[in-house]
Design an enzyme around this catalytic site. Structure first.
Site, PDB file in Angstrom:
ATOM      1  CD  GLU A 217      -1.774   2.306   1.136  1.00 19.60           C
ATOM      2  OE1 GLU A 217      -0.869   2.691   1.873  1.00 19.60           O
ATOM      3  OE2 GLU A 217      -2.420   3.059   0.386  1.00 19.60           O
TER       4      GLU A 217
ATOM      5  CB  CYS B  68      -4.715   2.852   5.167  1.00 19.76           C
ATOM      6  SG  CYS B  68      -4.297   1.207   4.602  1.00 19.76           S
TER       7      CYS B  68
ATOM      8  CB  CYS C 117      -5.666  -1.152   7.892  1.00 17.60           C
ATOM      9  SG  CYS C 117      -4.395   0.060   7.515  1.00 17.60           S
TER      10      CYS C 117
ATOM     11  CG  HIS D 211      -6.503   4.331   9.989  1.00 16.54           C
ATOM     12  ND1 HIS D 211      -5.497   5.103  10.498  1.00 16.54           N
ATOM     13  CD2 HIS D 211      -5.911   3.453   9.153  1.00 16.54           C
ATOM     14  CE1 HIS D 211      -4.331   4.717   9.987  1.00 16.54           C
ATOM     15  NE2 HIS D 211      -4.556   3.711   9.164  1.00 16.54           N
TER      16      HIS D 211
ATOM     17  NE  ARG E  75      -0.992  -3.429   5.489  1.00 14.82           N
ATOM     18  CZ  ARG E  75      -2.235  -3.883   5.659  1.00 14.82           C
ATOM     19  NH1 ARG E  75      -2.943  -3.514   6.701  1.00 14.82           N
ATOM     20  NH2 ARG E  75      -2.762  -4.705   4.808  1.00 14.82           N
TER      21      ARG E  75
ATOM     22  CB  SER F  10       4.133   1.463   7.620  1.00 14.67           C
ATOM     23  OG  SER F  10       3.389   0.301   7.303  1.00 14.67           O
TER      24      SER F  10
ATOM     25  CB  CYS G 142       0.404   0.351   5.367  1.00 13.78           C
ATOM     26  SG  CYS G 142      -1.196   0.948   4.899  1.00 13.78           S
TER      27      CYS G 142
ATOM     28  CB  CYS H 107      -0.832   4.392   6.800  1.00 12.81           C
ATOM     29  SG  CYS H 107      -1.847   3.284   5.893  1.00 12.81           S
TER      30      CYS H 107
END
Lengths: 439, 231, 644
Positions: free
Chosen positions: C76, C123, C126, C130, C551, C574, C618, C621
């Site tokens: 991502e 994102c 996910c 969030h 993640r 990330s 990701c 994000c």
């Protein structure tokens, strides 16, 4: 502190010291491995193509497609993977040749970029570009770099020879949430960007220089509805022509009607049955979410019909007021769906006046209140000056007439006009006072 | 007793009727408009929308009728007089209005003590009344931009596109309503604060005695107590 | 690759004996360890076409230079990896997030109830996490707790996203590093069926799939296989060993399950869709609970989907993992890092205690087993509860203005000024001290806990859960290690394959829990506990939501004044994993993991790519900023990498 030890252990040796074995594999496939060598005889034809070209044949029965991700959340790709019919595997194996897609491609890095380059060269004018995410112009385009290139340059380059561009999702149409105030990274949509570039003389559509920009199909919504995306692809590929588009280049079949008009809860709306609070009895009854700020009445999309996630549900069915994520306006900046629809749970959006953010109702009530107060105060003034009983006495002569006797409006002398002495006296007094007040 | 006589010639019966229609339409439109803007209570949306739409059309038609009639029906362009002329003259600049704008403002702000001399409608009043048809047209236009079946029709769709969508049109429509509200408040206030005679005329077509004004000389020429005798 | 069949697990008895493939195949039947492919140092640099016949006798020079992966695919967001390679190994590495969007700025001055909707747009993989972390931050600010039924519903929709994400990631994103669908064309159908039986995984219509693939191949356009790395030579492989080592039959099975996984991730998203209205970007999780009303009609829709998924994970995903892993035991041999792990925990239990969540929160380190020693790690040898005050971000290597506070805690002093950095902007003083433009190389900030880099993600969650004694996880990890012939060797999970496999153990756990949670929901509804929303009285305050995205550790912070967001901060998984160097020049976990990874083909560093993918980064994000505050200074540069 830091790393004190970075032993350069040979990884194979490391592996051994760690005692990794292949025992498990041998347990289950020992019986069949003997025959594995046999299949080598059937070398697939693809192997030949691969040697010269990372995309295989440039042209074939599949339409070459480049899927570019810009400032995106990958939600549109994710959404695309949720399509009902045809499934995504059928699409990428039997409908399109998806030569470049950061999230799905087998290749990476240099060879993936090569795939894009070869598609652009060898299938010039043939390939379709799907763009997901906003284009970032901040820091002269450095807010988004891919493969050591600014995204703005990539878009200019890729668009020049594209057969058509599909802007998937609200971000690609007008910048989406990233373009919302204060638009920190300089987000914009593809269509407005290309139009501006064309106007500035920095872009030419090579395929057909008589038109400004390539044909663009805007498919807003956050994320793009996979049924929409696939339907658009099918329209372009199978029917061989672009779908009917509105003035914003959105397919009219999908974005021609308000959500409200096809909403299953519309009956509750007409009956005046509303959910006024989450968790209430009305919510349980599935009443209309209008009072909670549902943006269905001003958002054009066929969500209630096409639905989501292989058509299992959609926002309002799950109990959520529409937040208008399909609102996207490629013709002007500042009308992205976030700015247009926040606060989501309010009926109308906020107004921004300088640094002040307020609801139109607050503003109107404020002005109305000021007007009311002014009128009440004026009423007291009227009362105090005795005008409430029939008003003040008339002036005996217009002030203009008095100052400009030669151009007077009244044809009879003012003194004669006032019949009663009482009135004449009052008029004189008034005149004196007015003049005094003026000085 | 300083106001001018209120004669029926100033407000012929058809205009009393159109005024009534205006009043009812606008009040109901405002009420239903507020309800559609936000449903403060339950069970009324269908009716509210029906009324809003129907009375919206009626208001526009009434406005058109009123304008057309003003070309044919004669009324007194000055108060305190029974002399009539084409009604439209009441809404256009007249000699009686000349150079009186400042006087009216000063009068309203208590700077000027005496009531300015003038036509049936004072200058600010005339400006406000003349703006009303345009306001009605604008509010009707934006209303049709919001009404789903018409919102897709050329000019309405174009307007929505121009301003950036139905949400923005809705806010414009809402703001125009507030202009109406403030106009009505001001109008009702000014029409009644100096006495109920004008209201009685407008709603009940009831004459009321007072000073007599001459449209020829543009001056007050006497008083009429409505006992049948003119001065 | 296709031409060669590298699948053969070669010699298993001897350490270094090298045999051509055909003979290697004959050797099968014996058992034992040696890491066949990786067991020799002889290799062919940049040789896409395998050399057949006898093994080369000479040891060839290992490649050195710069290897770059940009863009990194199947993740991502936009990530670039720059590696300095010396003698066939990564000697230095820079991971760069290439996109700046500015989520926190967009959130400011909006209402708290808008935040979950907007922030999940960070994102598309996910979003649910969030939405939940943002809602939790708002709920803390209001000082409320959500009703228990809302908690269960949130667990289910979160779980559905975990399943969706993990299934999609394993089969449709990561798998193409290990599976070559084009090679499947050479598979023998009967053998494929037999192999699937032996592996205990589900059958499919292999013949039909093969025909489909053949038709695809006959057409000649490569579609999403364009620019593939299937021909990449493997490190240490004799005779031009290919990096893709599966037998054609297993490639066919994996390809069939690749397609099946597309179905399954969509099925999982259907659960999110039923509860959330749509997925990605669900609509119903808002501060105070959920707007989803769990009617009977919906309950059965949830239950039977959850059951189907759990069965599929058990019968297909896990056997596939165990079938593929043995061919890539060498992947256990690289990708290790300092072995510090954080998890904030996910899936609330009735008491809302982060340490008791179904996947509990905690901070744990097995740094003593790592080659990368980090002082201060030892205090986390036993698992500790997470402490928000110890979270900091530093930007000394990121595109942000130099900061007076090196380590900023997001809730205490999270303010950052974005600044695109280039050579011209290096001050004289910095230049004298040897600072180069390349010192600032990413939009991502360096997240630290107790000033140490920590890895977030499935592996972290599993290890924390393992140490907190969650029975299913303990059983899962122990079982898999035993199945792979390395019982009890938890430290082996500190590797690219460990990280990859851990996610699948978690998938199994979450899939089973999903069925339980739907049952819990049904019981709650039966018991009349239908309250799903709690209205807030007070809407001024501040709070943070610490939760987990698929993640890894996810953090949202907001401060509110009369329901209007004054300040917003996000630290996503990330940010921990692809973090650049910090003020002490310590690499983030992914950079650490990339060091020493073998690179054979400078253009196609497959092991590095596998390592990057193992983190499931990701990036969109990860890159975010906070209020530029005053003195906003945005500058531009032509090419930040120009010097390199």
């Amino acid at each position: 502190m830091a790393r004190i030890e970075t032993q350069a252990v040979e990884f194979d040796a490391l592996l051994k010291t760690r005692g990794v074995t292949r025992r498990r594999f041998l347990e289950f496939c020992g019986a069949v491995t003997v025959s594995l060598g046999l299949s080598e005889a059937l070398a697939p034809k693809v192997a030949e193509a691969i040697e010269e070209n990372v995309i295989g044949k440039a042209k074939g029965k599949l339409a070459p497609v480049l899927w570019l991700e810009l400032a995106s959340c990958t939600g549109c790709t994710e959404s695309f993977a949720q399509v009902e019919t045809p499934d995504v595997a059928t699409v990428v194996l039997e409908l399109i040749s998806l030569n470049y897609a950061e999230t799905l491609s087998a290749g990476a890095g240099y060879s993936l970029e090569l795939a894009k380059k070869q598609t652009m060269e060898e299938a010039a004018g043939e390939y379709i570009v799907i763009i997901e995410g906003a284009l970032m112009e901040g820091w002269e385009g450095n807010a988004l770099r891919i493969a050591n290139e600014k995204a703005v340059d990539i878009i200019r380059e890729v668009s020049a020879n594209a057969k058509a561009i599909v802007c998937a999702g609200s971000c690609a149409v007008d910048g989406g949430w990233q373009a919302a105030v204060p638009n920190p990274g300089g987000a914009t949509g593809i269509e407005p960007f290309l139009k501006r570039e064309k106007a500035a003389g920095r872009f030419t559509y090579e395929v057909d220089p008589t038109v400004d920009i390539p044909p663009i199909i805007n498919v807003p919504t956050c994320p793009s509805n996979p049924e929409h995306l696939v339907a658009v692809l099918v329209d372009v590929l199978l029917v061989g022509k672009l779908p009917e588009l509105d003035s914003h280049n959105k397919p009219t079949l999908m974005f021609g009607e308000y959500i409200h008009d096809n909403c299953p809860r519309r009956g509750h709306f007409e009956n005046g049955e509303f959910v006024r609070q989450f968790g209430s009895e009305e919510e349980r009854k599935g009443y209309c979410l209008y009072a909670l700020g549902c943006k269905g009445p001003q958002t054009k999309n066929n969500c209630p019909i096409v639905r989501w996630n292989r058509r299992v549900s959609w926002c309002v069915e799950a109990g959520a007021p529409c937040i208008g994520c399909a609102s996207a306006d490629p013709t002007k900046a500042g009308f992205n769906w976030v700015d247009l629809n926040t606060p989501f749970f309010n009926r109308v959006k906020n107004l921004k006046i300088g640094d002040i953010i307020l609801q139109p109702a607050t503003l109107a009530a404020g002005i109305g209140g000021i007007a009311a107060i002014a009128l009440i105060a004026h009423g007291f003034g009227m009362k105090a000056t005795g005008r409430t009983k029939g008003g003040a006495d008339f002036e005996s002569e217009r002030k203009w007439d008095a100052k400009h006797p030669d151009k007077a409006i009244a044809t009879a002398p003012a003194a004669q006009a006032a019949k009663s002495t009482q009135e004449a006296e009052a008029a004189e007094e008034a005149d004196e006072q007015t003049e005094g007040g003026d000085q | 007793m300083a106001h001018l006589a209120h004669y029926r010639q100033a407000h012929p019966l058809p205009f009393v009727i159109t005024h009534w229609i205006n009043l009812i339409c606008i009040l109901v439109l405002i009420f239903t408009g507020f309800y559609i803007h936000f449903p403060y209570f339950s069970g009324f949306m269908g009716v509210a929308r029906g009324l809003h739409l129907g009375l919206g059309y009626l208001l526009v038609i009434n406005c058109a009728v009123r304008i057309i009639l003003s070309l044919f029906i004669k009324s007194a362009p000055t108060a305190g007089s029974r002399e009539v002329d084409r009604d439209i003259k009441s809404f256009l600049p007249q000699k009686d209005n000349r150079h009186q704008f400042g006087a009216w403002i000063k009068y309203y702000l208590f700077i000027k003590k005496e009531h300015p001399l003038g036509a049936k409608y004072g200058v600010p009043q005339k400006l406000a009344y003349a703006a009303i048809p345009f306001l009605i047209l604008l509010v009707a236009f934006t209303g049709l931009c919001l009404y789903a079946p018409t919102s897709v029709v050329g000019p309405f769709a174009a307007f929505n596109g121009l301003v950036g969508g139905v949400m923005v049109t809705r806010i414009i429509h809402y703001c125009i309503m507030w202009v109406f509200i403030i106009f009505i408040a001001l109008h009702a206030y000014l029409a009644t604060i100096e006495g109920l005679a004008p209201a009685k005329m407008m709603f009940g077509w009831k004459e009321h005695g007072g000073l007599v004004y001459s449209p020829e000389t543009h001056t007050i020429i006497g008083e009429d107590d409505l006992d049948g005798k003119d001065h | 690759m296709a031409k060669e069949n590298p699948a053969t697990p070669e010699d298993t008895q001897s350490d270094s004996a090298v045999k051509p493939d055909g003979e290697g195949a004959a050797a099968v039947g014996d058992s034992d360890a040696a890491s066949g492919a990786a067991a020799t140092s002889a290799e062919l640099p940049e040789a896409p076409e395998p050399v057949s016949g006898e093994a080369p006798a000479v040891v060839l020079k290992r490649p050195s230079g710069v290897s770059i992966i940009d863009p990194v695919n199947r993740i991502e967001g936009h990530l670039r990896i720059d590696m300095e390679v010396e003698n066939g190994k990564v000697a230095n590495v820079w991971a760069s997030g290439g996109l700046f969007r500015g989520m926190e700025l967009v959130l400011e001055k909006r209402k708290s109830t808008d935040a979950p909707y907007i922030s999940q747009r960070i994102c598309g993989v996910c979003p649910v996490s969030h939405a939940h972390a943002s809602s939790m931050a708002a709920e803390k600010s209001y000082g409320i707790e959500i009703p228990s039924t809302a908690r269960i519903i949130r667990n289910i929709v979160e779980g559905a996203q975990f399943l969706h994400s993990h299934i999609l990631w394993f089969y449709n994103l990561a798998a193409l590093d290990y599976v070559n669908p084009l090679n499947a064309l050479t598979a023998d159908i009967a053998d494929t069926v037999a192999l699937a039986n032996a592996a205990g995984t589900t059958q499919a219509d292999f013949a039909n799939l093969k025909n489909r693939l053949q038709a695809f191949a006959d057409n000649g356009q490569l579609s999403l296989f364009s620019g593939h790395w299937f021909n990449t030579a493997d490190v240490g492989a004799e005779g031009g060993k290919n990096a893709y080592q599966l037998p054609a039959e297993l490639d066919l099975i994996a390809t069939a399950h690749y397609l099946e996984a597309l179905e399954m991730q969509a099925l999982s998203s259907e659960i999110s869709g039923i509860i959330g209205g749509k997925m990605p970007h669900i609509m119903t999780s808002i501060p105070g609970g959920t707007t989803f009303v769990p009617t009977e009609e919906k309950l059965d829709d949830l239950l039977f989907r959850a059951q189907k998924l759990a069965a599929w994970v058990t019968n297909t995903m896990i056997p596939d993992t165990l079938a593929i892993a043995p061919f890539y035991m060498d992947v256990f041999g690289y990708g290790d890092n300092a072995a510090n792990y954080i998890a904030w925990g996910v899936f609330d239990e009735p008491g809302f205690d982060p340490d008791k969540r179904y996947l509990p929160g905690g901070v744990w380190s097995m740094n003593e087993t790592s080659r990368y020693k980090l002082d201060g790690s030892s205090k986390y040898k036993t698992v500790q509860s997470a402490n928000e005050a110890l979270i900091t971000e530093t930007t000394v290597h990121s595109f942000y203005e130099a900061d007076d506070i090196t380590h900023r805690n997001p809730s205490r002093d999270g303010i950052t000024r974005p600044l695109y950095y280039n050579e011209a902007m290096v001050t004289d003083e910095e230049r004298r001290s040897g600072k180069k433009p390349f010192d600032r190389y990413t939009w991502d900030k360096a997240a630290r806990y107790d000033k140490l880099p920590f890895e977030a993600g499935g592996l972290s969650r599993l290890l924390v859960a393992y140490n907190r004694g969650i029975p299913e996880i303990v059983k899962g990890i122990d079982g898999v290690l035993t199945a792979l012939g390395v019982p009890g060797r938890v430290e082996l999970l500190n590797s690219t394959m460990g990280r990859t496999g851990a996610r699948n153990i978690e998938t199994q756990y979450v899939a089973n829990k999903m069925v339980e949670w739907v049952g819990e929901l049904i019981e709650a509804i039966k018991g009349g506990d239908t309250t799903t929303f709690k209205e807030a009285e007070n809407r001024t305050g501040e709070g943070f939501g610490m939760w987990e995205a698929p993640r890894g550790a996810l953090y949202h912070y907001m401060s509110l004044k009369d329901d209007i967001i004054d300040r917003y901060q996000i630290i996503i998984p990330s940010t921990w994993n692809i973090s650049p160097r910090d003020d002490s020049d310590v690499h983030g976990p992914m950079e650490q993991s990339l060091l020493d990874v073998p690179v054979e083909d400078m253009e196609q560093p497959i092991h590095a790519l596998r390592t990057v993918h193992s983190f499931d980064p990701c990036v969109a994000c990860a890159v975010h900023i906070t209020e530029p505050a005053t003195g906003k200074k945005f500058s531009t540069v032509t090419n930040p990498w120009g010097v390199k």
